[in-house]
Design an enzyme around this catalytic site. Structure first.
Site, PDB file in Angstrom:
ATOM      1  N   ILE A 246     -53.423  91.257-133.298  1.00 54.67           N
ATOM      2  CA  ILE A 246     -52.663  90.030-132.376  1.00 54.67           C
ATOM      3  C   ILE A 246     -52.606  88.873-133.217  1.00 54.67           C
ATOM      4  O   ILE A 246     -51.708  88.346-133.114  1.00 54.67           O
ATOM      5  CB  ILE A 246     -53.761  90.067-131.166  1.00 54.67           C
TER       6      ILE A 246
ATOM      7  N   ARG B  90     -62.516  85.734-126.340  1.00 58.00           N
ATOM      8  CA  ARG B  90     -63.676  85.837-125.941  1.00 58.00           C
ATOM      9  C   ARG B  90     -64.334  84.510-125.549  1.00 58.00           C
ATOM     10  O   ARG B  90     -64.023  83.594-126.317  1.00 58.00           O
ATOM     11  CB  ARG B  90     -64.726  86.587-126.712  1.00 58.00           C
TER      12      ARG B  90
ATOM     13  N   ASP C 275     -57.627  81.967-121.438  1.00 59.24           N
ATOM     14  CA  ASP C 275     -58.001  83.178-120.411  1.00 59.24           C
ATOM     15  C   ASP C 275     -59.227  83.732-120.299  1.00 59.24           C
ATOM     16  O   ASP C 275     -59.331  84.843-119.584  1.00 59.24           O
ATOM     17  CB  ASP C 275     -56.854  84.217-120.931  1.00 59.24           C
TER      18      ASP C 275
ATOM     19  N   GLU D 253     -67.778  85.786-116.503  1.00 57.99           N
ATOM     20  CA  GLU D 253     -66.428  86.098-115.646  1.00 57.99           C
ATOM     21  C   GLU D 253     -67.076  86.887-114.471  1.00 57.99           C
ATOM     22  O   GLU D 253     -67.888  87.706-114.718  1.00 57.99           O
ATOM     23  CB  GLU D 253     -65.532  86.769-116.462  1.00 57.99           C
TER      24      GLU D 253
ATOM     25  N   HIS E 245     -58.408  86.029-117.091  1.00 59.23           N
ATOM     26  CA  HIS E 245     -58.452  87.269-118.027  1.00 59.23           C
ATOM     27  C   HIS E 245     -57.528  88.364-117.843  1.00 59.23           C
ATOM     28  O   HIS E 245     -57.671  89.457-117.641  1.00 59.23           O
ATOM     29  CB  HIS E 245     -59.810  87.815-117.855  1.00 59.23           C
TER      30      HIS E 245
END
Length: 315
Positions: free
Chosen positions: A158, A234, A258, A263, A282
């Protein structure tokens, strides 16, 4: 072969099929599994699949038939890997399913920070622009990416894709993979150099003991004034209190994240009091295309396990 999916809703809210996995055994799909029900739901399973459910030591101890865990994600920090190792339970993950999707979302956040598209669209629909005496209604400053430097912390699939896109915008790319790793890319620099020379810092690293809270008061102090922070990796990579303070002081121009430490976000989360911050729930990985790849790769992982050929195993 009993196969249990603990949190199927995240990958497949109803627009995809579990057919490729159901062909491999007796499949039971739970949309969501609260932490207190994990042990009960996996106790008779031979194989379990999960995205972000927590599979702790206690649940593994009670799962007498469990032989294989197939993650429905790349990360696996929510599974007790050491306990699985003791019991010779294999774990596989899903690499590279979201490279293009997450890289695209990275720039969705970055462009929103730089161009504030939604705020200006709202001004049109509210009538503010209609009744303005100005030709054009710039409510916030716009920032051009061309010529700027992006520092990418975590230079896997990524991170490298983000670098490719950044170069298409005319940006210079710096990358950091860890101080103890040999340099294999021309873009690689030390963390200190990256912090001091980046106009944008984008996080794409796994959460480990070495890089936990890598964005904190000390590292922020080394950054340029007016830096932009993006985090689609993260939440634990950032000290949230320190990010809030830097945003509110203006040290950090803006941020798009994000992921957060806990969470779903709690109503008392300190970041809700930060200026110039975009928080999304997320969702960077959730395009239909990426979720289909998760199911396809998971099916291949399980089929490989059944045939004695381990694929994408992490232990």
């Amino acid at each position: 072969m009993n196969i249990v999916i603990l949190d199927g809703y995240l990958v497949n809210p109803g627009d995809l099929s579990w057919g490729k996995i159901s062909e491999l055994g007796n499949l039971k799909v739970y949309d969501i599994t609260p932490k207190e029900l994990v042990a009960e739901r996996v106790k008779n399973a031979d194989i379990i699949l999960l995205n972000n459910s927590i599979v702790a030591k206690e649940a593994i101890e009670k799962a007498n038939n469990l032989k294989y865990i197939s993650m429905l994600a790349t990360g696996y920090d929510n599974v007790d890997v050491e306990e699985c190792k003791k019991r010779r339970i294999k774990i596989s993950n899903i690499p590279s399913y979201g490279t293009d999707t997450v890289a695209q979302f990275t720039f969705a956040l970055l462009l929103e920070v730089c161009n504030n598209v939604k705020i200006h669209s709202d001004a049109v629909f509210s009538g503010d622009y209609t009744y303005s005496d100005k030709y054009g209604l710039p409510l916030k400053k716009q920032y051009e990416l061309s010529g700027k430097t992006i520092g990418i912390i975590g230079y896997g699939n990524i991170g490298k894709k983000v670098g490719e896109i950044a170069k298409a915008f005319g940006m210079k790319v710096l990358a950091y993979r860890g101080e103890n790793k040999g340099k294999i890319y021309d873009e690689e620099v030390s963390l200190e150099y990256l912090l001091e020379n980046s106009d944008v810092i984008s996080l794409h690293a796994k959460l480990t003991e070495e890089n936990a809270e890598i964005i904190n008061t000390k590292t922020i102090s080394k950054m340029k004034n007016g830096v932009i922070i993006i985090n689609v990796a993260r939440g634990g990579l950032i000290v949230e209190e320190d990010l809030k303070e830097a945003l509110n002081s203006g040290k950090i121009l803006g941020a798009g994240i994000d992921v957060i430490t806990t969470e779903p976000i709690q109503k008392d989360n300190i970041l809700l009091k930060a200026n110039n911050l975009i928080i999304t729930p997320h969702i960077a990985w959730t395009t239909r295309e990426a979720r289909q790849r998760i199911i396809d790769i998971a099916a291949d992982n399980i089929r490989g396990y059944i045939n004695g050929k381990y694929i994408n195993t992490i232990n």
